[in-house]
Design a protein around this motif. Structure first.
Motif, short mmCIF file in Angstrom:
data_model
loop_
_atom_site.label_atom_id
_atom_site.label_comp_id
_atom_site.label_asym_id
_atom_site.label_seq_id
_atom_site.Cartn_x
_atom_site.Cartn_y
_atom_site.Cartn_z
N PRO A 167 0.81 -1.22 0.00
CA PRO A 167 0.00 0.00 0.00
C PRO A 167 0.85 1.27 0.00
N PHE A 168 2.02 1.21 0.66
CA PHE A 168 2.88 2.39 0.76
C PHE A 168 4.14 2.24 -0.10
N GLY A 169 4.02 1.54 -1.21
CA GLY A 169 5.15 1.33 -2.11
C GLY A 169 5.63 2.59 -2.80
N TRP A 170 4.94 3.70 -2.61
CA TRP A 170 5.32 4.98 -3.22
C TRP A 170 6.22 5.83 -2.32
N PHE A 177 14.41 0.97 -1.09
CA PHE A 177 14.58 -0.47 -0.94
C PHE A 177 14.45 -1.20 -2.27
N ILE A 178 13.43 -0.85 -3.05
CA ILE A 178 13.21 -1.53 -4.33
C ILE A 178 14.41 -1.34 -5.25
N ARG A 179 14.96 -0.12 -5.28
CA ARG A 179 16.16 0.12 -6.11
C ARG A 179 17.32 -0.74 -5.65
N LEU A 180 17.57 -0.79 -4.35
CA LEU A 180 18.68 -1.59 -3.82
C LEU A 180 18.47 -3.07 -4.11
N ARG A 220 7.25 5.76 -10.95
CA ARG A 220 8.07 5.02 -11.92
C ARG A 220 9.33 5.81 -12.28
N HIS A 221 9.17 7.11 -12.48
CA HIS A 221 10.33 7.96 -12.81
C HIS A 221 11.36 7.92 -11.70
N ARG A 222 10.91 7.98 -10.46
CA ARG A 222 11.85 7.95 -9.34
C ARG A 222 12.56 6.61 -9.23
N LEU A 223 11.84 5.53 -9.47
CA LEU A 223 12.46 4.21 -9.42
C LEU A 223 13.52 4.05 -10.51
N LEU A 224 13.21 4.54 -11.70
CA LEU A 224 14.12 4.38 -12.83
C LEU A 224 15.31 5.32 -12.77
N ASN A 225 15.18 6.38 -12.01
CA ASN A 225 16.17 7.46 -12.03
C ASN A 225 17.60 6.96 -11.83
N LEU A 234 15.46 -2.51 -18.26
CA LEU A 234 14.47 -2.86 -17.26
C LEU A 234 13.06 -2.54 -17.74
N LYS A 235 12.17 -3.53 -17.68
CA LYS A 235 10.76 -3.31 -17.97
C LYS A 235 10.04 -3.12 -16.64
N LEU A 236 9.51 -1.92 -16.42
CA LEU A 236 8.92 -1.56 -15.14
C LEU A 236 7.53 -0.99 -15.33
N GLU A 237 6.56 -1.56 -14.61
CA GLU A 237 5.20 -1.05 -14.61
C GLU A 237 4.83 -0.66 -13.18
#
Length: 309
Positions: A167-170, A177-180, A220-225, A234-237
């Motif tokens: 729920p708070f993945g944003w 964490f997801i990037r690491l 998504r932009h922040r994750l890919l940055n 990377l294919k990211l949705e």
């Protein structure tokens, strides 16, 4: 909490002749367990099936042959894809030892004595402190390093898809964490390429001085940055969801792949305080299949915003 097993066909054949061994295999291996069989010495599940069926008991043992076929079918339903040279091995144990020296398996299950430091014989799997024994629930610090230990093998060994549900993945800590985690699994792959990644989080409305959840494109932009250079293809949705009337409440916190799923109490948004802990639990097949249907096959929530690419 997921471990790659190289399985000697001679062991599988011997289990087919014994009802107890057959029943234990059905219970202790495959989706929903810590033990997923490697595609070694092949690259695909279909090719592994063809390879293993060469060792099936003969027609004079119809019950053993039936059990063997059922065990092979269970294996290929959730197999860990490993990039290997597909030369037909003249000696399975010798080839497994060579492959293990290239990229170690979690465990090699073989009848050969002293094959490698991470090999075990079927007669020893229930010994005290056996490397065959894996917990399906662990307590981890709520830090990046602590949580990665719970998810690393699940995502590192995935070949097709990683699904992150929180729920708070944003939030900032979740994105960090997801990037690491994605960078960690890039360095420890057993197969080429990289699985697609999907993040589902819940819409949060702002109140007072507080801010609501950002739109999926921004997340998504922040994750890919910081990942474009390290994982260029990377294919990211990313999907921002909200609950629907008479639907399930969005309280899920888990990571899913084709190999299984791990649930945590608080998800991937971390305090990064080592004194804070969380329970990570390996999903049983029924729970895993329900979550996979909810989020991957037929989304049970309304999409507020989405970003694909």
């Amino acid at each position: 909490m997921i471990h790659e097993y190289a399985l000697d066909p001679d062991v599988l054949n011997s289990w087919a002749s014994n009802h107890r061994d057959y029943a234990e295999f059905i219970r202790e291996y495959g989706l929903g367990t810590p033990r997923i069989i490697s595609s070694f010495p092949r690259r695909k599940a279909s090719k592994l099936r063809s390879y293993l069926m060469q060792f099936s008991p003969n027609e004079a043992q119809p019950l053993s042959a039936q059990r063997y076929t059922e065990m092979v079918q269970k294996i290929v339903e959730s197999v860990i894809v490993r990039d290997v040279l597909e030369n037909s091995p003249t000696d399975w144990a010798e080839t497994a030892a060579l492959e293990n020296s290239r990229v170690p398996f979690g465990v090699i299950l073989t009848s050969t004595d002293g094959l490698t430091g991470n090999s075990v014989k079927p007669t020893a799997i229930y010994d005290q402190n056996s490397i065959w024994s894996h917990p399906d629930q662990i307590n981890v610090p709520r830090t990046n390093e602590g949580l990665i230990t719970a998810f690393l093998n699940l995502v590192r060994l995935a070949n097709s898809k990683i699904v992150i549900v929180d729920p708070f993945g944003w939030t900032d800590s979740a994105i960090r964490f997801i990037r690491l985690m994605l960078l960690a699994i890039k360095r420890n792959r057993v197969s080429g390429g990289f699985p697609s990644v999907t993040l589902f989080y819940k819409e949060k409305h702002g109140s007072g001085a507080g801010n609501g959840s950002p739109k999926a494109e921004y997340v998504r932009h922040r994750l890919l940055n910081d990942l474009k250079t390290d994982i260029p293809n990377l294919k990211l949705e990313v999907f921002e969801l909200t609950e629907v009337e008479d639907g399930d409440v969005f309280h899920n916190r888990c990571i899913l792949t084709e190999l299984g799923g791990v649930m945590t109490g608080h998800g991937v948004s971390l305090s990064n305080d080592p004194s804070h802990t969380d329970e990570a639990i390996l999903m049983k097949p029924g729970i895993y299949q329900k979550k996979w249907r909810q989020f991957v096959e037929a989304n049970c929530y309304r999409v507020v915003s989405e970003a694909k690419g």
